[in-house]
Scaffold this motif. Structure first.
Motif, short mmCIF file in Angstrom:
data_model
loop_
_atom_site.label_atom_id
_atom_site.label_comp_id
_atom_site.label_asym_id
_atom_site.label_seq_id
_atom_site.Cartn_x
_atom_site.Cartn_y
_atom_site.Cartn_z
N SER A 1 17.17 -23.25 23.65
CA SER A 1 17.65 -21.93 23.23
C SER A 1 18.22 -21.93 21.81
O SER A 1 18.68 -20.91 21.34
N GLY A 2 18.21 -23.10 21.13
CA GLY A 2 18.67 -23.18 19.75
C GLY A 2 20.12 -23.57 19.58
O GLY A 2 20.60 -23.65 18.45
N GLU A 3 20.83 -23.84 20.66
CA GLU A 3 22.23 -24.26 20.57
C GLU A 3 22.29 -25.71 20.09
O GLU A 3 21.47 -26.54 20.47
N VAL A 4 23.25 -26.02 19.24
CA VAL A 4 23.44 -27.38 18.74
C VAL A 4 24.61 -28.01 19.49
O VAL A 4 25.71 -27.45 19.52
N LEU A 5 24.36 -29.17 20.09
CA LEU A 5 25.38 -29.88 20.86
C LEU A 5 25.63 -31.22 20.18
O LEU A 5 24.69 -31.95 19.87
N ASN A 6 26.89 -31.56 19.97
CA ASN A 6 27.27 -32.80 19.30
C ASN A 6 28.06 -33.67 20.27
O ASN A 6 29.07 -33.22 20.81
N TYR A 7 27.60 -34.90 20.49
CA TYR A 7 28.25 -35.82 21.42
C TYR A 7 28.75 -37.04 20.65
O TYR A 7 28.15 -37.44 19.64
N GLN A 8 29.80 -37.64 21.15
CA GLN A 8 30.35 -38.87 20.59
C GLN A 8 30.43 -39.87 21.74
O GLN A 8 30.89 -39.53 22.83
N ALA A 9 29.98 -41.09 21.48
CA ALA A 9 30.01 -42.11 22.53
C ALA A 9 30.44 -43.44 21.94
O ALA A 9 30.25 -43.70 20.75
N PHE A 10 31.01 -44.28 22.79
CA PHE A 10 31.42 -45.63 22.39
C PHE A 10 30.73 -46.63 23.31
O PHE A 10 30.50 -46.35 24.50
N THR A 11 30.40 -47.78 22.76
CA THR A 11 29.72 -48.80 23.57
C THR A 11 30.69 -49.49 24.51
O THR A 11 31.87 -49.66 24.20
N ASN A 12 30.15 -49.90 25.65
CA ASN A 12 30.94 -50.63 26.64
C ASN A 12 30.88 -52.14 26.34
O ASN A 12 30.37 -52.55 25.29
N ALA A 13 31.35 -52.96 27.26
CA ALA A 13 31.37 -54.42 27.07
C ALA A 13 29.97 -55.01 26.93
O ALA A 13 29.81 -56.10 26.40
N LYS A 14 28.95 -54.28 27.37
CA LYS A 14 27.58 -54.75 27.24
C LYS A 14 26.89 -54.17 26.00
O LYS A 14 25.69 -54.31 25.83
N GLY A 15 27.67 -53.47 25.16
CA GLY A 15 27.12 -52.90 23.94
C GLY A 15 26.30 -51.64 24.16
O GLY A 15 25.56 -51.22 23.29
N ILE A 16 26.45 -51.01 25.33
CA ILE A 16 25.64 -49.84 25.69
C ILE A 16 26.47 -48.56 25.60
O ILE A 16 27.59 -48.50 26.09
N TYR A 17 25.90 -47.54 24.97
CA TYR A 17 26.50 -46.22 24.94
C TYR A 17 25.62 -45.28 25.77
O TYR A 17 24.42 -45.49 25.90
N THR A 18 26.24 -44.25 26.34
CA THR A 18 25.51 -43.29 27.16
C THR A 18 26.04 -41.89 26.91
O THR A 18 27.25 -41.68 26.80
N VAL A 19 25.11 -40.94 26.82
CA VAL A 19 25.43 -39.52 26.73
C VAL A 19 24.63 -38.84 27.84
O VAL A 19 23.43 -39.10 27.97
N ALA A 20 25.27 -38.01 28.64
CA ALA A 20 24.58 -37.31 29.72
C ALA A 20 25.10 -35.88 29.81
O ALA A 20 26.25 -35.61 29.47
N GLU A 21 24.22 -34.99 30.28
CA GLU A 21 24.58 -33.57 30.37
C GLU A 21 23.78 -32.92 31.48
O GLU A 21 22.61 -33.24 31.68
N THR A 22 24.42 -32.01 32.20
CA THR A 22 23.74 -31.17 33.18
C THR A 22 23.90 -29.73 32.72
O THR A 22 25.01 -29.30 32.39
#
Length: 145
Positions: free
Chosen positions: A63-84
């Motif tokens: 729909s053209g909306e801009v969403l900005n997420y910030q994430a930090f890595t865990n102890a395994k160096g993995i970051y995750t962003v999720a949305e419903t």
């Protein structure tokens, strides 16, 4: 039961039914952040993951909306962003980019890019994996030369 209470109950039931008909969509983006110890742009046995590295993910929805997420890595160096969200408003295209590494010996951005653009056309419940972001030390160890 009074007419006003019945009206409120009917309106509440209609609202619940209307919201139940909206099809939900869930998306996920994840990746790793690694210290490229020798600065060779390859992940090898001398390299290690970076915990606490910051990554930004910017997505544009259908729909053209801009969403900005910030994430930090865990102890395994993995970051995750999720949305419903409603299917009609799901992600269309995204940009993931490294922001900073808090590891004192590995703070220079490596692999020559400031971000990774991608389209997100996966069905609900599926995830997109972004290739690893690399940081390098200011000075490579002697065993790398």
């Amino acid at each position: 039961m009074g007419l006003q209470k019945k009206t409120i109950m009917v309106m509440g039931l209609l609202l619940f039914l209307l919201l139940s008909c909206v099809e939900a969509w869930t998306g996920e983006i994840h990746g790793r952040v690694v210290c490229d110890v020798c600065g060779d742009s390859y992940i090898g046995p001398e390299d290690h993951v970076l915990e606490g590295a910051e990554v930004a993910v910017l997505c544009i929805t259908k729909s053209g909306e801009v969403l900005n997420y910030q994430a930090f890595t865990n102890a395994k160096g993995i970051y995750t962003v999720a949305e419903t969200m409603p299917e009609s408003n799901r992600w269309d295209a995204c940009l993931a980019r490294p922001i900073s590494s808090f590891h004192e010996h590995c703070t220079r951005q490596g692999n020559g890019n400031s971000g990774i653009k991608f389209t997100y056309n996966l069905p609900s419940g599926r995830s997109h994996t972004v290739r690893p972001f690399l940081y390098q030390p200011a000075n490579a160890p002697k065993y790398c030369l």
